[in-house]
Design a protein around this motif. Structure first.
Motif, PDB file in Angstrom:
ATOM      1  N   ALA A 251       2.776   0.303  -2.384  1.00 28.13           N
ATOM      2  CA  ALA A 251       3.924   0.306  -3.293  1.00 28.13           C
ATOM      3  C   ALA A 251       5.151   0.901  -2.609  1.00 28.13           C
ATOM      4  CB  ALA A 251       3.583   1.091  -4.561  1.00 28.13           C
TER       5      ALA A 251
ATOM      6  N   GLY B  77      -2.414   5.641  -9.559  1.00 26.06           N
ATOM      7  CA  GLY B  77      -1.565   5.512 -10.741  1.00 26.06           C
ATOM      8  C   GLY B  77      -0.088   5.432 -10.383  1.00 26.06           C
TER       9      GLY B  77
ATOM     10  N   SER C 269       1.209   4.096  -7.794  1.00 26.22           N
ATOM     11  CA  SER C 269       1.532   2.757  -7.298  1.00 26.22           C
ATOM     12  C   SER C 269       1.898   1.827  -8.454  1.00 26.22           C
ATOM     13  CB  SER C 269       0.353   2.188  -6.504  1.00 26.22           C
ATOM     14  OG  SER C 269      -0.760   1.932  -7.333  1.00 26.22           O
ATOM     15  N   TYR C 270       1.184   1.938  -9.579  1.00 31.16           N
ATOM     16  CA  TYR C 270       1.499   1.106 -10.741  1.00 31.16           C
ATOM     17  C   TYR C 270       2.853   1.480 -11.336  1.00 31.16           C
ATOM     18  CZ  TYR C 270      -3.044  -1.189 -10.966  1.00 31.16           C
ATOM     19  OH  TYR C 270      -4.139  -1.971 -10.689  1.00 31.16           O
TER      20      TYR C 270
ATOM     21  N   VAL D 154       5.551  -0.026  -9.042  1.00 21.77           N
ATOM     22  CA  VAL D 154       5.648  -1.484  -9.189  1.00 21.77           C
ATOM     23  C   VAL D 154       6.337  -1.857 -10.489  1.00 21.77           C
ATOM     24  CG1 VAL D 154       4.315  -3.606  -9.508  1.00 21.77           C
ATOM     25  CG2 VAL D 154       3.677  -1.996  -7.702  1.00 21.77           C
ATOM     26  N   GLU D 155       5.939  -1.209 -11.588  1.00 17.94           N
ATOM     27  CA  GLU D 155       6.560  -1.523 -12.875  1.00 17.94           C
ATOM     28  C   GLU D 155       8.021  -1.089 -12.901  1.00 17.94           C
ATOM     29  OE1 GLU D 155       5.331  -3.374 -15.251  1.00 17.94           O
ATOM     30  OE2 GLU D 155       3.554  -3.614 -13.978  1.00 17.94           O
TER      31      GLU D 155
ATOM     32  N   GLU E   7       5.032  -7.490  -5.913  1.00 16.17           N
ATOM     33  CA  GLU E   7       3.611  -7.549  -5.564  1.00 16.17           C
ATOM     34  C   GLU E   7       3.367  -7.529  -4.063  1.00 16.17           C
ATOM     35  OE1 GLU E   7       1.459  -7.306  -7.896  1.00 16.17           O
ATOM     36  OE2 GLU E   7       2.909  -7.509  -9.526  1.00 16.17           O
TER      37      GLU E   7
END
Length: 288
Positions: free
Chosen positions: A43, A102, A104-105, A108-109, A218
């Motif tokens: 990320a 967590g 990394s999410y 990305v979001e 992504e």
């Protein structure tokens, strides 16, 4: 099959391997020094690409993006280490792993919210467009540039770790941090700088890869998997292993894509399995 086509594909593999080398080096440095499995590395690679694109669009210069983005994201990585990861030292290795997973999410979001989900082209600077005749074929100038930049960074990193006092502290701290504390070294500051360096290398890889592919939220997922494969093949914490394994994986993926495209995605995992069956510690790793 045409020899020139094979050579071009081989060189494309070297360029891909160079991106994997610079990314895996950051991952390996962080693990080797801090013992942290950084699942946010991919990320941060992606955030580095977006940061480079943003700086380049503001300044109108790819070169400013290439220079500023790794520094900016490296400082951001230092903030992550100080605020999020440092309180987890001394606990189970799973705790920082789950935290970075967590994170990394979240990253990305966050990028999706700011930039959207669609890919954004990252223009190649005009001075690096086109191809050059190397005598055995015509090769893209930008990919030659990428290989040259990674080579320069690897040399500077080696000199920094092997020939400077800070490098000596880093290497000694990776082996025995408790002894470094006894000797009066503020090891927490070293960890901070090392984590920032590792993240900066990942973001540099993101910026360099931008003109070779579209920048999208992504893009870090596959790179993270590839970087972990490279790190495992080379040996956890081994910088030399990361360099050799990165180039090896890049060439294997590229040549497989030429002869058996449907196998290109999984061939690196097959290579990792073969290496681990022969040397469980990786090519240059050490048994615990």
């Amino acid at each position: 099959m045409d020899t020139e086509l094979i050579l071009m594909q081989l060189f494309s593999g070297v360029a891909l391997g160079a991106i994997l080398v610079i990314t895996a080096l950051g991952l390996s440095i962080i693990f080797g020094m801090l013992g942290v499995v950084n699942f946010a590395h991919g990320a941060l690679f992606m955030v580095g690409a977006y940061a480079g694109l943003w700086v380049a669009s503001l300044t109108g210069s790819f070169w400013w993006g290439l220079l500023v983005a790794p520094i900016m994201i490296g400082v951001f990585g230092m903030a992550i280490e100080y605020v999020l990861i440092r309180p987890l030292y001394g606990r189970s290795i799973d705790d920082p792993l789950l935290l970075t997973f967590g994170l990394s999410y979240v990253l990305v979001e966050g990028v999706r919210i700011v930039f959207g989900s669609d890919g954004i082209p990252f223009p190649t600077p005009s001075s690096l467009t086109g191809v050059v005749d190397l005598g055995v074929g015509f090769f893209p100038i930008y990919r030659i540039f990428v290989v040259g930049v990674v080579f320069l960074v690897v040399v500077l990193l080696w000199l920094g770790l092997e020939k400077t006092k800070f490098g000596l502290i880093v290497r000694a701290g990776a082996r025995d941090p408790a002894m470094m504390k006894v000797l009066g070294v503020d090891i927490s500051k070293v960890w901070l700088l090392v984590f920032g360096l590792g993240v900066g290398l990942a973001s540099l890889g993101g910026v360099l890869s931008g003109p070779m592919r579209s920048v999208n939220p992504e893009m870090g997922a596959l790179v993270l998997a590839e970087a972990f494969v490279v790190t495992v093949i080379g040996g956890l914490g081994s910088l030399v292993g990361s360099i050799i394994a990165g180039l090896l994986v890049g060439v294997v993926i590229s040549m497989t894509a030429l002869f058996a495209p449907e196998m290109a995605t999984i061939v690196m995992f097959a290579l990792m399995a073969i290496v681990l069956m022969i040397r469980p510690q990786g090519l240059f790793g050490k048994l615990a």
